[in-house]
Design a protein around this motif. Structure first.
Motif, PDB file in Angstrom:
ATOM      1  N   UNK A  68       4.153 -13.958   4.018  1.00 56.41           N
ATOM      2  CA  UNK A  68       2.993 -14.816   3.767  1.00 56.41           C
ATOM      3  C   UNK A  68       2.475 -14.553   2.369  1.00 56.41           C
ATOM      4  N   UNK A  69       2.512 -15.574   1.555  1.00 49.99           N
ATOM      5  CA  UNK A  69       2.138 -15.425   0.151  1.00 49.99           C
ATOM      6  C   UNK A  69       0.780 -16.070  -0.107  1.00 49.99           C
TER       7      UNK A  69
ATOM      8  N   UNK B 273       8.380   0.026  -3.757  1.00 46.00           N
ATOM      9  CA  UNK B 273       7.206   0.779  -4.184  1.00 46.00           C
ATOM     10  C   UNK B 273       6.866   1.802  -3.108  1.00 46.00           C
TER      11      UNK B 273
ATOM     12  N   UNK C 208       4.607   3.665  -0.974  1.00 51.80           N
ATOM     13  CA  UNK C 208       3.222   3.575  -0.507  1.00 51.80           C
ATOM     14  C   UNK C 208       2.877   4.708   0.467  1.00 51.80           C
TER      15      UNK C 208
ATOM     16  N   UNK D 203       1.343   1.203  11.004  1.00 47.72           N
ATOM     17  CA  UNK D 203       2.738   0.958  11.314  1.00 47.72           C
ATOM     18  C   UNK D 203       3.466   0.142  10.252  1.00 47.72           C
ATOM     19  N   UNK D 204       2.725  -0.713   9.562  1.00 51.91           N
ATOM     20  CA  UNK D 204       3.360  -1.550   8.541  1.00 51.91           C
ATOM     21  C   UNK D 204       2.476  -1.680   7.313  1.00 51.91           C
ATOM     22  N   UNK D 205       3.122  -1.716   6.166  1.00 48.18           N
ATOM     23  CA  UNK D 205       2.366  -1.986   4.950  1.00 48.18           C
ATOM     24  C   UNK D 205       2.963  -3.212   4.281  1.00 48.18           C
ATOM     25  N   UNK D 206       2.091  -3.973   3.694  1.00 49.65           N
ATOM     26  CA  UNK D 206       2.476  -5.263   3.161  1.00 49.65           C
ATOM     27  C   UNK D 206       1.799  -5.449   1.815  1.00 49.65           C
ATOM     28  N   UNK D 207       2.579  -5.322   0.755  1.00 44.59           N
ATOM     29  CA  UNK D 207       2.001  -5.440  -0.592  1.00 44.59           C
ATOM     30  C   UNK D 207       2.645  -6.590  -1.344  1.00 44.59           C
ATOM     31  N   UNK D 208       1.814  -7.485  -1.836  1.00 41.99           N
ATOM     32  CA  UNK D 208       2.294  -8.592  -2.651  1.00 41.99           C
ATOM     33  C   UNK D 208       1.544  -8.574  -3.975  1.00 41.99           C
ATOM     34  N   UNK D 209       2.299  -8.484  -5.059  1.00 42.74           N
ATOM     35  CA  UNK D 209       1.698  -8.531  -6.390  1.00 42.74           C
ATOM     36  C   UNK D 209       2.008  -9.898  -6.979  1.00 42.74           C
TER      37      UNK D 209
END
Lengths: 133, 133
Positions: B70-71, B101, B103, B119-125
């Motif tokens: 999802x952006x 990356x 985290x 449980x989850x990491x979600x990184x959008x740059x």
DNA sequence: TATTAAAAGAAAATAATTATCCTTTAAGGG
DNA sequence: CCCTTAAAGGATAATTATTTTCTTTTAATA
């Protein structure tokens, strides 16, 4: 109930009763979906139209008064625009918390490594909150 | 064109020609929206139904073969499941890159501070790629 | 208080996604 | 190899989500 008239006007938004109520709900709840916002608004405005909800959300986003938070495997929620921050989401009770995490060094390193001019960072950490574990 | 029959079967998905093509497109393109996937599939399968696209995307997600990304301010794209990674997105040309990356320390610190079991990491740059700057 | 552009509400229209139903096919067993 | 069968595909209808249109009402300000 606090009066948010000036907050709205600062973003070039007319302070209608509906918008004041949306703003109040956002301040109080922090994060809310279209669906829940509509339900809450119906309690205050007997005949409010869902179109009014959508039109306001869209206009408020355009005017940077609020922002959409896209959550993995869940519906989007909306929040008042505040200083940049990350989110912590409970996958069970859907609670959403704002958290302050310093991503500067990650952004700088990534910008350099990929020759990107990074303008926004968006971090969502998902798991189980204390109650839901 | 590589044969992805086993990749599909490992995820309990029958290896139909349509699924093999979807898989091939995902391997080749990396990230793709429903809309573009449908257009590309139509070139290979004259009468493919959009329902087939949706049904496959949903089933592939359920079976962890692919994942939705999802952006912010853009349509979702889908990618083959791979080891956890972050994303770098160009706001102009919509290019999506996988980036690695670390985290871990952020996750650990946040888990402790908020008593969350993350449980989850979600990184959008997001920003502008070299070409679009 | 009068004027007017913008907002609200109702309903229709559009877009996105899912469900249904019938036909075809992948997979595995004899 | 064929046979059987559960699952998948395609066409289309249905549902859900969102946007547009149009008319009435109202916030802002002069």
């Amino acid at each position: 109930m606090i009066n948010y008239t000036n907050n709205l006007r600062e973003h070039n938004l007319k302070a209608t009763p509906q918008r004041l109520a949306i703003t109040d709900i956002l301040y109080t709840k922090g994060h809310i979906s279209v669906e829940v916002l509509y339900e809450m608004m119906q309690k205050k405005f007997y005949s409010i139209s869902l179109a009014t909800i959508y039109k306001n959300i869209n206009l408020m986003i355009e005017n940077s008064f609020i922002q959409e938070v896209k959550i993995p495997n869940a519906k989007s929620v909306y929040e008042l625009t505040k200083e940049e921050h990350s989110h912590l989401v409970c996958q069970k009770c859907n609670e959403v918390l704002d958290i302050k995490i310093d991503l500067d060094s990650i952004v700088t390193k990534t910008s350099d490594a990929y020759h990107f001019n990074i303008k926004n960072s968006n971090l969502i950490l998902s798991g189980l909150c204390q109650n839901c574990q």
